[in-house]
Motif scaffolding. Structure first.
Motif, short mmCIF file in Angstrom:
data_model
loop_
_atom_site.label_atom_id
_atom_site.label_comp_id
_atom_site.label_asym_id
_atom_site.label_seq_id
_atom_site.Cartn_x
_atom_site.Cartn_y
_atom_site.Cartn_z
N GLU A 3 -0.96 11.88 3.49
CA GLU A 3 -1.79 10.97 2.71
C GLU A 3 -1.96 11.45 1.27
O GLU A 3 -1.89 10.65 0.33
CB GLU A 3 -3.16 10.82 3.36
CG GLU A 3 -4.05 9.82 2.62
CD GLU A 3 -5.40 9.66 3.28
OE1 GLU A 3 -6.24 8.94 2.72
OE2 GLU A 3 -5.61 10.25 4.37
N LYS A 4 -2.17 12.75 1.07
CA LYS A 4 -2.36 13.27 -0.29
C LYS A 4 -1.10 13.07 -1.13
O LYS A 4 -1.18 12.73 -2.31
CB LYS A 4 -2.75 14.74 -0.23
CG LYS A 4 -4.18 14.98 0.27
CD LYS A 4 -4.57 16.43 0.13
CE LYS A 4 -6.01 16.63 0.56
NZ LYS A 4 -6.45 18.04 0.42
N LEU A 7 -0.88 9.37 -2.08
CA LEU A 7 -1.78 9.03 -3.18
C LEU A 7 -1.25 9.58 -4.50
O LEU A 7 -1.32 8.92 -5.54
CB LEU A 7 -3.19 9.57 -2.90
CG LEU A 7 -3.96 8.87 -1.78
CD1 LEU A 7 -5.31 9.54 -1.57
CD2 LEU A 7 -4.15 7.39 -2.08
N ASP A 47 -12.33 6.88 -0.35
CA ASP A 47 -11.63 6.40 0.84
C ASP A 47 -10.90 5.11 0.46
O ASP A 47 -11.52 4.06 0.27
CB ASP A 47 -12.62 6.15 1.97
CG ASP A 47 -11.93 5.68 3.24
OD1 ASP A 47 -10.68 5.62 3.26
OD2 ASP A 47 -12.65 5.38 4.22
N THR A 48 -9.61 5.19 0.33
CA THR A 48 -8.84 4.04 -0.15
C THR A 48 -8.04 3.37 0.97
O THR A 48 -7.16 2.56 0.69
CB THR A 48 -7.87 4.48 -1.26
OG1 THR A 48 -7.01 5.53 -0.76
CG2 THR A 48 -8.64 5.00 -2.46
N GLN A 49 -8.34 3.70 2.21
CA GLN A 49 -7.56 3.14 3.32
C GLN A 49 -7.65 1.62 3.39
O GLN A 49 -6.70 0.97 3.79
CB GLN A 49 -8.03 3.76 4.64
CG GLN A 49 -7.68 5.23 4.77
CD GLN A 49 -8.06 5.79 6.13
OE1 GLN A 49 -8.67 5.10 6.95
NE2 GLN A 49 -7.68 7.04 6.38
N ALA A 50 -8.82 1.09 2.98
CA ALA A 50 -9.00 -0.37 3.05
C ALA A 50 -8.55 -1.07 1.77
O ALA A 50 -8.63 -2.30 1.66
CB ALA A 50 -10.46 -0.70 3.33
N GLU A 52 -6.14 -2.80 -0.58
CA GLU A 52 -4.86 -3.47 -0.42
C GLU A 52 -3.98 -3.33 -1.66
O GLU A 52 -2.76 -3.24 -1.56
CB GLU A 52 -5.08 -4.95 -0.12
CG GLU A 52 -5.81 -5.20 1.21
CD GLU A 52 -5.99 -6.67 1.49
OE1 GLU A 52 -5.53 -7.49 0.66
OE2 GLU A 52 -6.58 -7.02 2.54
#
Length: 285
Positions: A3-4, A7, A47-50, A52
Motif C-alpha cells: 500500500e505504501k 501511494l 485513510d484513502t481506501q474509500a 475513488e
C-alpha cells in the motif's frame, strides 16, 4: 502491491500537477515545495481506501494547504514586512520549474497576487485545472454558486487588469532604467527616460520626508532624483507601474509613474499611511 508503495507511486504520478496548482496559487517556489511536502504527509496520515479519485483528492488537499498559506501571508502583511514579492523561478535539473513559470507568465502572476485568497483559489482551480465548482465550494466554505461568483470576479480582474505582456515588459524596463540611473547618480541616464515636460508632485507626508511639493522639467527632476531611490523597488500599484519605497521593513512611500511612449511623463509620491493602505501594491522581481 504494497500500500505504501502504491501511494508513493500515485503521488509521484500527480506531483507535477500538484506543483503546478501550488505555483499558480503561491507564486513562490519555496512555498510550493512546502505545500507539496505537506500534501505528501497528509496522504500518509489519511485513510484513502474509500477514495475513488486519488488525483482529485490530492488536488483538493494541496489547494486547501495553499489557501491556508495565502491567508496566513495576507494576515502577516498587516505587520511591517512590506508586500509579498512573487519569486523568480530558478531552473531545476530538468528545467521543470522554469518551464512551469514560463507557462504562467510574470504578468499573470502579478495580477494573481492582487486577488483575495478565495478568489485566487476558485479561479486557479476552475479556469486553469477544470475543477468543478461543486468540488471548489467546500474548500472555500461557500456554495457552488458563490464559488462560481468568486471565479467570475477574479476572471474579470485578470482579463481587465494586466497590461499586454509586451507593454508590461517595456514599462518594466523603463522603470528599471530609471531606478538604476537614480541609484547610480547617472544624470544623463535619468534624462534618457524622463519626458522633457515631466512633473513630480508629492503629498504633504512625502514633503515631510524630504520631497518637494512640485518639480517641473526633466533637468530639475533628474537633478532631484540623482543618487536617490536606494530603498525603492519596482512595483505595480492598482495595476499601474510604480515604485515602492521600503525602509525599516515597512512600505513608506508609493511613487506612481505615468509612462507615455518610452519616457516617464509624471511622478506622484504618496506617503500618507491611510492612502497607502487603500492601494493595492505588489512588488515586482
Amino acid at each position: 502491491m504494497d500500500e505504501k508503495k502504491f501511494l508513493a507511486d500515485q503521488f509521484e504520478a500527480n506531483r507535477a500537477r500538484l506543483r503546478a496548482v501550488a505555483y499558480r496559487m503561491l507564486g513562490s517556489t519555496s512555498e510550493v515545495d512546502d505545500a507539496v511536502q505537506e500534501t505528501w504527509l497528509r496522504l500518509n496520515r489519511s485513510d484513502t481506501q474509500a477514495v475513488e479519485n486519488l488525483g482529485g483528492w490530492l488536488t483538493t488537499v494541496v489547494a486547501r494547504i495553499c489557501l491556508d498559506m495565502l491567508r496566513s501571508r495576507k494576515s502577516r502583511r498587516e505587520e511591517p514586512m512590506g508586500p509579498h514579492v512573487p519569486e523568480p523561478v530558478a531552473d531545476d535539473a530538468h528545467g521543470r520549474d522554469a518551464e512551469m513559470a514560463d507557462s504562467v507568465g510574470a504578468a499573470l502572476l502579478v495580477v494573481l497576487e492582487t486577488l483575495a485568497p478565495a478568489e485566487r483559489l476558485a479561479f486557479v482551480l476552475h479556469d486553469m485545472f477544470a475543477v468543478p465548482f461543486e468540488e471548489i465550494a467546500p474548500i472555500v466554505g461557500r456554495t457552488p454558486t458563490a464559488a462560481r461568483q468568486l471565479a467570475s470576479r477574479a476572471r474579470r480582474r485578470v482579463q481587465g487588469t494586466p497590461p499586454p505582456d509586451a507593454d508590461f515588459g517595456r514599462q518594466k524596463s523603463i522603470v528599471d532604467a530609471f531606478l538604476k540611473a537614480s541609484r547610480e547618480g547617472d544624470f544623463e541616464g535619468l534624462l534618457a527616460v524622463l519626458d522633457p515636460d515631466v512633473v513630480v508632485r508629492a503629498d504633504q507626508a512625502a514633503q515631510r520626508l524630504g520631497s518637494l511639493a512640485e518639480i517641473r522639467g526633466a533637468t530639475a527632476v533628474a537633478e532631484f532624483f540623482k543618487g536617490r531611490a536606494q530603498a525603492a523597488k519596482p512595483a505595480l500599484v492598482d495595476g499601474a507601474p510604480a515604485l515602492a519605497v521600503i525602509f525599516g521593513g515597512q512600505l513608506r512611500i508609493v511613487v506612481r509613474l505615468t509612462i507615455r511612449g518610452e519616457r516617464i511623463s509624471a511622478i506622484d509620491a504618496v506617503a500618507d499611511a491611510e492612502q497607502i493602505g487603500e492601494l493595492n501594491v505588489t512588488l515586482l522581481p
